[in-house]
Design a protein around this motif. Sequence first.
Motif: not given
Length: 154
Positions: A35, A37, A39, A50, A70, A117, A119, A141, A145
């Motif tokens: 995952v 993501y 941001y 988040q 992230g 933003r 994901t 998000h 996910a």
Amino acid sequence: MAIQVGDEAPDFNFTHKDGSSVSLKALLQKKKAVVLYFYPKDDTPGCTAQACSFRDSYESFTEAGAEVIGVSSDASTSHDAFASKHRLPFTLIPDGDGSLRKRYGVPRSFLGLLPGRVTYVIDSKGVVQHVFNSQLQATRHITEALDVIKRLQS
């Protein structure tokens, strides 16, 4: 051009100050889903909500065979402080030059002023299975996910 569902996810590689590294290729070799993501900025209200939501669901992601990563344009020192302050158990990658954001085609939002933003859920073969783009629904998000990761697991 933005990466979409069904596309092969672009590789990334980041080396931490301690010499350890994280790359999409290495995670996929371990048969992990990812995952990833993107941001806007460390320690802002939406980004903190988040990140903390990903933290609170991190065990569910790892139990389902996924790793959370992230990405923002903040420096490593900012990421280190942000992760420590909020006890984030996952990796934060600095993308100061925006090259990773560009390779994934993450758009800017709010008249082009803020980094977007977005994901991406990437399966263990490196194929993007889900893309969720919402600047304002930061915590959604995580639910989006996790739903996809659970579907991939079954």
